[in-house]
Motif scaffolding. Sequence first.
Motif, PDB file in Angstrom:
ATOM      1  N   ALA A  36       0.831  -1.209   0.000  1.00 24.95           N
ATOM      2  CA  ALA A  36       0.000   0.000   0.000  1.00 24.95           C
ATOM      3  C   ALA A  36       0.860   1.251   0.000  1.00 24.95           C
ATOM      4  O   ALA A  36       0.681   2.153  -0.826  1.00 24.95           O
ATOM      5  N   LEU A  85      -6.076   3.918   6.912  1.00 21.97           N
ATOM      6  CA  LEU A  85      -5.406   2.664   6.601  1.00 21.97           C
ATOM      7  C   LEU A  85      -3.936   2.651   7.024  1.00 21.97           C
ATOM      8  O   LEU A  85      -3.108   1.966   6.420  1.00 21.97           O
ATOM      9  N   HIS A  99      -2.384  -0.648   7.378  1.00 26.16           N
ATOM     10  CA  HIS A  99      -2.245  -1.506   6.201  1.00 26.16           C
ATOM     11  C   HIS A  99      -1.096  -1.082   5.298  1.00 26.16           C
ATOM     12  O   HIS A  99      -0.992  -1.553   4.173  1.00 26.16           O
ATOM     13  N   LYS A 140      -4.222  -8.461  -0.090  1.00 21.66           N
ATOM     14  CA  LYS A 140      -4.559  -8.745   1.308  1.00 21.66           C
ATOM     15  C   LYS A 140      -5.614  -7.790   1.867  1.00 21.66           C
ATOM     16  O   LYS A 140      -6.007  -7.914   3.019  1.00 21.66           O
ATOM     17  N   CYS A 141      -6.011  -6.810   1.039  1.00 21.31           N
ATOM     18  CA  CYS A 141      -6.962  -5.806   1.509  1.00 21.31           C
ATOM     19  C   CYS A 141      -8.338  -6.047   0.893  1.00 21.31           C
ATOM     20  O   CYS A 141      -8.445  -6.603  -0.202  1.00 21.31           O
ATOM     21  N   SER A 142      -9.359  -5.594   1.582  1.00 18.34           N
ATOM     22  CA  SER A 142     -10.709  -5.699   1.029  1.00 18.34           C
ATOM     23  C   SER A 142     -10.853  -4.698  -0.111  1.00 18.34           C
ATOM     24  O   SER A 142     -10.029  -3.799  -0.275  1.00 18.34           O
ATOM     25  N   GLN A 152     -10.944  -1.190   1.116  1.00 22.26           N
ATOM     26  CA  GLN A 152      -9.614  -0.732   1.530  1.00 22.26           C
ATOM     27  C   GLN A 152      -8.756  -0.420   0.315  1.00 22.26           C
ATOM     28  O   GLN A 152      -8.040   0.585   0.284  1.00 22.26           O
ATOM     29  N   GLN A 153      -8.859  -1.274  -0.705  1.00 18.24           N
ATOM     30  CA  GLN A 153      -8.070  -1.036  -1.920  1.00 18.24           C
ATOM     31  C   GLN A 153      -8.445   0.295  -2.551  1.00 18.24           C
ATOM     32  O   GLN A 153      -7.585   1.056  -2.985  1.00 18.24           O
TER      33      GLN A 153
END
Lengths: 280, 213
Positions: free
Chosen positions: A132, A164, A167, A174-176, A179-180
């Motif tokens: 990220a 975030l 993250h 690995k992120c929802s 979140q992305q």
Amino acid sequence: MTAGERPADASGTGRRAGEAGPDRSPVPLLRLENISISYRGHEVVHEVSLDVSPGEVVALIGPSGAGKSSLLRCVNFLEVPAAGTVYLEGRPVGFVQRRGRSVPANATALAEHRREVGMVFQNFNLFPHLTAVENVMLAQIHSLGRSKADARERALKELAHVGLASHADAKPAKCSGGQQQRIAIARALAMDPKLMLFDEPTSALDPELGIEVLTTMRRLADEGMTMIVVTHEMHFAEEVADRIVFMADGRIVEQGPARQVMREPVHERTKRFLAAVTDR
Amino acid sequence: MARILSILAAGIGQTVAITAAAFVLGAVAGFPLALMRRSPYRVLRMPAAAVIEILRSIPPIVWLFIVYYGIGSDVVKLSTFQGAVIGLGLIAAAYLAEIYRAGIDAVARGQWEAAKALALPRRATYQRVILPQALTVVTPPAATYAIGLLKDSAIASVIGATDITFRAVQETQANLHGLSVFAVAGLLYIALSVPIAAVARYTDRILAQKVAK
């Protein structure tokens, strides 16, 4: 047409088709002038003009195939208009005058323009091989020339801003989805854009995850960011946008203050669309 | 049997060296070819397409003769090893260029768009965004090609490179026990290709991890 010459209507209801919206500044941040866009010989946007003032949030709504996304993508020349001019802060972009003729700008000139315009995509388009924080750092380093340390600091700040921070070192997979998309928003914001474009930012998300993205966008709007949002989220359009622009068949059919367009649409086409997508 | 093995094993060095050098030459030269092939400019695209097509259409054995006897003796003096590496390396460049091109094309369009929207310069777009992702797509077919190249390197024996096959042919002509000689040669080629496949699988796994999770 300059702002001064605009009919009185613009400062009032401002809802005649093709008319520019409320004018708060003598020079609009963005002006689209008679934009036409063709796809394989098929014209998807017909001579559309649109002004966006600094700090304004414009929601572009309409049925699919209306040309909303094409119009949005032509603001940063991901779509090159067949005709018309894009002005950012009064400067025409995308084309340069050469020997009295208008020719497409080279990559360097386009990059200069794109640096000032942030874009958030329907499918996030994060770089899957980068974490990220690396996603948010990359263009800062290679496009703006910031140092690695500065870019990292800014990236962490932007990630924290979209909630975030924890993250930072996660890969997108690995992120929802929500979140992305927030990472993608952070990535765009780290470039200090003057204008943010959102191309159906929640269409690929479950409603639940869409909400966290919309919340982030709402805060961005509250902070004064100028935004153009192509969206099917009518609640968001009504509550967050200053102005709703309704497009159909490649043209602006109707536009005006968000609440007004949503509650008292004038055109038959708008009424039909709103009736279909809302349960009012 | 042990005598055959020791005779043929002396050629392992040449076989491995020709394969490795030709692959490296192909891997390096294939890259600009692939970029030219994808260029929006005809002046770059057309010659690259022509070179690739020509190199893939000529049988390797004919091409090796052209390189070794044609260019090799008339223009510059080439050793059999150099001739084999250049000849096979150029063919490898053509095939790997197409593999690279497919790898680059496999990267999602949205990745290019995101890079554009972020005003990422062309070089950074390739280096930081496109190529790392293309690499995972390219590795399996490139490894397959490397194994194919190991086998094709046997053709180098016709211009006199002293590889496994060359020695097998010599031994057969001298002592007329072709079956066992070539059976041993076959086993040697198998033994050499197994590690290439293993390395490829390992690389593939590492790369896949890097990109996905």
